[in-house]
Motif scaffolding. Structure first.
Motif, mmCIF file in Angstrom:
data_model
loop_
_atom_site.group_PDB
_atom_site.id
_atom_site.type_symbol
_atom_site.label_atom_id
_atom_site.label_comp_id
_atom_site.label_asym_id
_atom_site.label_seq_id
_atom_site.Cartn_x
_atom_site.Cartn_y
_atom_site.Cartn_z
ATOM 1 N N LEU A 20 0.740 -1.133 0.034
ATOM 2 C CA LEU A 20 -0.036 0.148 0.207
ATOM 3 C C LEU A 20 0.770 1.491 0.068
ATOM 4 O O LEU A 20 1.778 1.551 1.004
ATOM 5 C CB LEU A 20 -0.391 0.175 1.395
ATOM 6 N N GLN A 21 0.817 1.971 -1.765
ATOM 7 C CA GLN A 21 1.582 3.095 -1.334
ATOM 8 C C GLN A 21 0.666 4.301 -0.822
ATOM 9 O O GLN A 21 -0.301 4.642 -1.195
ATOM 10 C CB GLN A 21 1.644 3.799 -2.932
ATOM 11 N N GLN A 22 1.516 5.283 0.600
ATOM 12 C CA GLN A 22 0.573 6.271 1.156
ATOM 13 C C GLN A 22 1.874 7.841 0.371
ATOM 14 O O GLN A 22 2.898 7.793 0.892
ATOM 15 C CB GLN A 22 1.456 5.900 2.889
ATOM 16 N N SER A 23 1.313 8.885 0.279
ATOM 17 C CA SER A 23 1.738 10.083 -0.179
ATOM 18 C C SER A 23 0.953 11.057 0.060
ATOM 19 O O SER A 23 0.035 10.596 0.216
ATOM 20 C CB SER A 23 1.298 9.676 -1.667
ATOM 21 N N PHE A 24 1.705 12.040 1.147
ATOM 22 C CA PHE A 24 0.639 13.393 1.327
ATOM 23 C C PHE A 24 2.013 14.368 2.080
ATOM 24 O O PHE A 24 2.938 13.975 1.900
ATOM 25 C CB PHE A 24 0.160 12.853 2.614
ATOM 26 N N SER A 25 0.882 15.217 1.344
ATOM 27 C CA SER A 25 2.514 17.167 1.644
ATOM 28 C C SER A 25 1.784 17.430 2.974
ATOM 29 O O SER A 25 0.310 17.623 3.126
ATOM 30 C CB SER A 25 2.629 17.837 0.484
#
Length: 382
Positions: free
Chosen positions: A5-10
């Motif tokens: 599961l790939q998580q990405s946030f800024s």
């Protein structure tokens, strides 16, 4: 079967860096304007003992200011006065006092810790605030040239450990940075000039016009004229902020261009048992790496002499006895370890333009040190 599961946030960070005078005058709204609006907030002040000594009325002014603005904030305890300088970063018991206070006085993530002092105190308090409750809101009030134009405006906090500078630390953004030029009035000559080395650093690697401004005003700043000092502080702070807002504010890579002159400076501070202050060490580190750049054939002898002349006009030394020997070379290896892998050092391609290298010739470093030792014994043309 593997599942990934790939998580990405800024996350966007925004904080003001303010320049004012008489910050805790009742009518000055700068401090209260950075606090959360619509509620009365809890604050805890940690103050550099050197600032309290220089401004004996400061703690009373803070209390009067809180009373005047009692609808906006309150002091949850008496301000904590701590030693200034590297002493506060070398002794773990000092940052632990701040952590202890967060427990004793119920200082939570919606409270504010206000750090008043030089860069070392801001580093230490910021570290304590960052590790308490995973981060308590921090307001920095820098009181030295060095902290107003460089360290105070950034996102780094730290203490020294294992005999290594800034070994423990965090990247944590402050809520606000509030600079009061009045704090500069009582600095001794060493602390007055110390921060100018950071302006010289950023000018040499990024902005020829800024270097020439510093060159033209070096004598005036050495005479403690306040207006050119204000100009360099604001311009230097802006350049550091522009860099922080760039591609790698939390230094995930090994590129640290604003550490020009710092690999030697950090080791020199430690070798001298902090007799040589940070800004003084940075000036010598700049002289060393500029000389190394000249020995590589990158900058001319004329340009090197301009750099060394500015350093000496400001009142800095070019050489200290601790600069010689193998211990300084060890500092290069420790700097690589601090970067976390590949060695990346900023040198000068020309005045106003830095270039990164990934190795340094130890014999050439020794030659540069010998050059500065001789140069430091020559009569100063100032």
């Amino acid at each position: 079967m593997d599942t990934i599961l790939q998580q990405s946030f800024s996350v966007s960070f925004n904080y003001p860096v303010c320049f004012t005078e008489k910050l805790f005058s009742a009518e000055n709204p700068v401090f209260v304007n950075v606090l959360e609006k619509g509620k009365k907030v809890k604050t805890f002040f940690v103050v550099d003992s050197g600032v309290v000594e220089a401004f004996p009325n400061l703690l009373g002014e803070i209390k009067n200011y809180a009373s005047y603005h009692k609808e906006r904030f309150y002091l949850c305890a008496e301000p904590l006065v701590v030693p200034g300088g590297e002493a506060c970063k070398n002794d773990p018991a000092i940052y632990q006092q701040v952590v202890q206070a967060t427990n004793d006085f119920g200082i939570d993530r919606h409270s504010y810790i206000v750090a008043i002092g030089g860069g070392a105190v801001l580093d230490m308090v910021g570290f304590a605030a960052a590790i308490s409750h995973r981060g308590i809101r921090l307001i920095r009030i820098p009181t030295t040239v060095l902290s107003q134009n460089d360290s105070g405006v950034g996102v780094k906090n730290s203490i020294n450990y294992f005999g290594k500078k800034n070994y423990l630390g965090t990247f944590t953004t402050p809520i606000a940075v509030l600079n009061d030029f009045n704090f500069l009035q009582t600095l001794d000559d060493r602390d007055w000039r110390s921060g100018i080395s950071e302006a010289l650093k950023v000018a040499l690697i990024k902005d020829l016009d800024f270097f020439e401004l510093l060159e033209a005003n070096a004598s005036a700043m050495a005479r403690r004229e306040i207006e050119p000092m204000k100009t360099q502080i604001i311009r230097c702070a802006q350049m550091h902020m522009d860099h922080i807002a760039g591609k790698d504010p939390f230094e995930f890579g090994s590129s640290r261009p604003l550490d020009f002159g710092h690999w030697a400076a950090h080791k020199l501070e430690h070798l001298s048992n902090y007799r040589v202050r940070h800004g003084e060490a940075v000036a010598i580190g700049i002289a060393l790496d500029s000389t190394y750049s000249h020995l590589l054939g990158w900058i001319s002898e004329e340009d090197l002499n301009r750099i060394l002349q500015v350093i000496q006009t400001l009142g800095f030394s070019l050489y200290e006895p601790e600069l010689s020997g193998e211990n300084l070379i060890q500092g290069l290896r420790e700097f690589q370890e601090h970067l976390g892998g590949e060695l990346t050092i900023m040198l000068l391609e020309k005045l106003g333009k830095g270039v990164e290298v990934h190795e340094m010739d130890e014999q050439l470093i020794r030659k540069a040190i010998e050059f500065l030792q001789v140069k430091s014994q020559e009569p100063k043309l100032i």
